[in-house]
Every structure is written in C-alpha cells, then in structure tokens.
Motif scaffolding. Structure first.
Motif, mmCIF file in Angstrom:
data_model
loop_
_atom_site.group_PDB
_atom_site.id
_atom_site.type_symbol
_atom_site.label_atom_id
_atom_site.label_comp_id
_atom_site.label_asym_id
_atom_site.label_seq_id
_atom_site.Cartn_x
_atom_site.Cartn_y
_atom_site.Cartn_z
ATOM 1 N N ASN A 59 0.845 -1.194 0.000
ATOM 2 C CA ASN A 59 0.000 0.000 0.000
ATOM 3 C C ASN A 59 0.876 1.237 0.000
ATOM 4 O O ASN A 59 1.860 1.308 0.724
ATOM 5 N N THR A 95 -2.020 2.710 -7.725
ATOM 6 C CA THR A 95 -3.238 3.396 -8.169
ATOM 7 C C THR A 95 -2.894 4.659 -8.943
ATOM 8 O O THR A 95 -3.510 4.946 -9.978
ATOM 9 N N ARG A 131 -4.035 5.296 -12.710
ATOM 10 C CA ARG A 131 -4.831 6.483 -13.063
ATOM 11 C C ARG A 131 -4.162 7.290 -14.161
ATOM 12 O O ARG A 131 -4.849 7.904 -14.988
HETATM 13 P P1 ADP Z 1 -5.333 2.895 -2.753
HETATM 14 O O1 ADP Z 1 -4.312 2.360 -1.830
HETATM 15 O O2 ADP Z 1 -6.212 1.844 -3.369
HETATM 16 O O3 ADP Z 1 -4.780 3.862 -3.751
HETATM 17 P P2 ADP Z 1 -6.057 4.721 -0.692
HETATM 18 O O4 ADP Z 1 -6.867 4.190 0.451
HETATM 19 O O5 ADP Z 1 -4.612 4.972 -0.588
HETATM 20 O O6 ADP Z 1 -6.375 3.747 -1.914
HETATM 21 O O7 ADP Z 1 -6.729 6.078 -1.218
HETATM 22 C C1 ADP Z 1 -8.119 6.274 -1.268
HETATM 23 C C2 ADP Z 1 -8.387 7.680 -1.809
HETATM 24 O O8 ADP Z 1 -7.701 8.665 -1.009
HETATM 25 C C3 ADP Z 1 -7.868 7.887 -3.220
HETATM 26 O O9 ADP Z 1 -8.762 8.731 -3.897
HETATM 27 C C4 ADP Z 1 -6.527 8.569 -3.031
HETATM 28 O O10 ADP Z 1 -6.216 9.378 -4.147
HETATM 29 C C5 ADP Z 1 -6.771 9.403 -1.809
HETATM 30 N N1 ADP Z 1 -5.539 9.552 -1.009
HETATM 31 C C6 ADP Z 1 -4.666 8.583 -0.666
HETATM 32 N N2 ADP Z 1 -3.645 9.074 0.045
HETATM 33 C C7 ADP Z 1 -3.889 10.405 0.150
HETATM 34 C C8 ADP Z 1 -3.198 11.484 0.769
HETATM 35 N N3 ADP Z 1 -2.037 11.306 1.407
HETATM 36 N N4 ADP Z 1 -3.732 12.708 0.678
HETATM 37 C C9 ADP Z 1 -4.879 12.892 0.013
HETATM 38 N N5 ADP Z 1 -5.586 11.920 -0.572
HETATM 39 C C10 ADP Z 1 -5.099 10.704 -0.525
#
Ligand code: ADP
Ligand code: ADP
Length: 225
Positions: free
Chosen positions: A41, A46, A50
């Motif tokens: 993770n 992602t 994207r």
């Molecule tokens: P994944 O691991 O499947 O990418 P996350 O749980 O990390 O999913 O992210 C879920 C959502 O939150 C996504 O839209 C991602 O772009 C956003 N996101 C993830 N990390 C951050 C961050 N540090 N700041 C802002 N948005 C975030």
C-alpha cells in the motif's frame, strides 16, 4: 503495436512537496501478457494506473496506449477497458440493465458491446436479471469487471479487483483474468499480494515508494525471491 508503453513517468500530488507518488517509472506491456503491478500500500500502483487511464496528469513522462499518447481530458480509447474501485450501479436496476445503460452512455452501437460474451467471461450467470441491490460484494465486483469488458477491449486495466473478496471469489477472479487474456488480449492488474498475481500473471512490475524495483517474467522474479 505495443498495447502499453510508459516512459519516465513521475507524479507528485499537490501538497506533498518532497515525496513522489510515482518516480521515473518506465515499462512496456506486450500483447497477450497479463502484467501484475505489485507493491505494498502506498507504492504508487493506483497513481500509475490512473495516469494510464488518463484520469490524472503526470508531472513528467509519457504514456502510450497502442501508439497513442494518453492525456487527461482526451477521450478514452475504445480499445481500453478499466476497472476501478467503487464503480457505481443503480441498485434498483438489474445487472443487465445497469450495463446496458452504461453502454448507451458511451454512444457506441449496441452490437459493439458484446454484452453476452463479457458476461460469460465474468461468470454472473442468472444473477444478471436480479436487482443489483440483492448482489453480494463479489457479484458487484464481477459486474464491475463485466462493465470494464464491454466492447471486449484489447487492453484491460484492473486496479485491485480482488479487494474485499474472499478466497473462492479471488480464485474465480483469477480465472476471469486468465480467460480474458487467453484470446490474445492484454491485461494489467494491480495487487499488494504476490500470492494473488504469481499464478495469474505472465509478467510483473514490482513497485515500492513510487519506484520500479523489479520487472520481468513472473518465473524470473519469483525465482530470484
Ligand atoms: P489505494 O491504496 O487503493 O490507492 P487509498 O486508500 O490509498 O487507496 O486512497 C483512497 C483515496 O484517497 C484515493 O482517492 C486517493 O487518491 C486518496 N488519497 C490517498 N492518500 C492520500 C493522501 N495522502 N492525501 C490525500 N488523498 C489521498
Ligand atoms: P497504492 O495504490 O500502491 O496503494 P497510491 O498510488 O494510492 O499507492 O499512493 C501512492 C502515494 O501517493 C501514497 O503515499 C499516497 O498516500 C499518495 N497519494 C495517493 N493519492 C493521493 C492524493 N489524491 N493526494 C495526495 N497524496 C496521494
């Protein structure tokens, strides 16, 4: 024509000044490959997918899909299908009705959808005629995959399609991907679990902290531990 080629891709989100979500990433995917994008993770999977889908703009680098440069805002090539988490369905409509509605919105002719074939690969069976609100998580996931397969795109991009599924459902999802690629099509699938990709994928790109760690045929990567 190479299904996918990325060169020097980098992305830093607004607000994070020092940290790159993806840093100088390059790889290519050949026809018929099932490429697993593997990493923990936060590795940047992602964000990478994207950028491939044209949903976010890279700071640097280039994405080419079947020779076309991909840019956010440009129409998605009809040869590409994408699965991302949280595809929305109308709960009171059946699975079939949801897919028909989705396909109509693309503006492409109904006969180009290959609805029955997509459904058969996704393995929804009789559930298709039932309202989506009666679906389990696994069935919703399959419906989302079937939606991504409409039109039988030459390249299918799947972001963590096994998230939230139980082990039998994960096995079924693997079969869906293998069946899809078997017809000479190309699949890119992300996962944070090696066990999920090693039996499905022909090739792996391993990422950590935004960078490519290793890339090549699965046997080579798994073999070297
Ligand atoms: P994944 O691991 O499947 O990418 P996350 O749980 O990390 O999913 O992210 C879920 C959502 O939150 C996504 O839209 C991602 O772009 C956003 N996101 C993830 N990390 C951050 C961050 N540090 N700041 C802002 N948005 C975030
Ligand atoms: P993965 O899919 O491998 O879990 P992501 O691409 O979601 O990785 O995230 C890579 C890095 O970028 C993480 O540090 C995450 O917190 C950050 N990130 C993801 N989305 C956003 C966002 N919308 N805004 C800010 N940071 C983000």
């Amino acid at each position: 024509e190479v299904p996918l080629e990325i060169r020097g891709l980098s992305k830093r989100y607004a607000g994070s000044t020092d940290r790159y979500a993806v840093r100088d990433l390059s790889f290519r995917v050949e026809k018929g490959q099932v490429l697993g994008l593997l990493g923990p993770n936060g590795a940047g999977k992602t964000t990478t997918l994207r950028m491939l889908m044209g949903l976010i703009r890279p700071d640097e680098g280039e994405v080419r899909v079947f020779g076309h440069a991909i840019r956010p805002g440009a129409p998605v090539l009809s040869r590409v299908g994408a699965f991302v988490e949280g595809a929305g369905f109308l709960p009171h409509l059946s699975g079939r009705e949801n897919l028909e509605l989705y396909w109509r919105a693309t503006g492409r002719p109904a006969e180009d959808a290959h609805l029955e074939e997509a459904l058969e690969i996704a393995g929804l069976g009789g559930a298709l005629e039932r309202a989506v609100r009666t679906y389990s998580q696994g069935m919703r996931q399959r419906l989302a995959i079937a939606q991504a397969m409409l039109g039988l795109p030459d390249l299918m991009i799947l972001d963590e399609p096994t998230n939230g599924l139980d082990p039998p459902q994960i096995r079924e999802m693997r079969e869906v991907m293998i069946r899809y690629a078997a017809a000479g099509r190309t699949v890119i699938v992300s996962s944070h679990l090696l066990s999920e990709v090693e039996q499905t994928c022909t090739h792996l790109v391993v990422m950590d902290q935004g960078r490519l760690v290793q890339a090549g045929p699965v046997a080579e990567i798994v073999g070297t531990g």
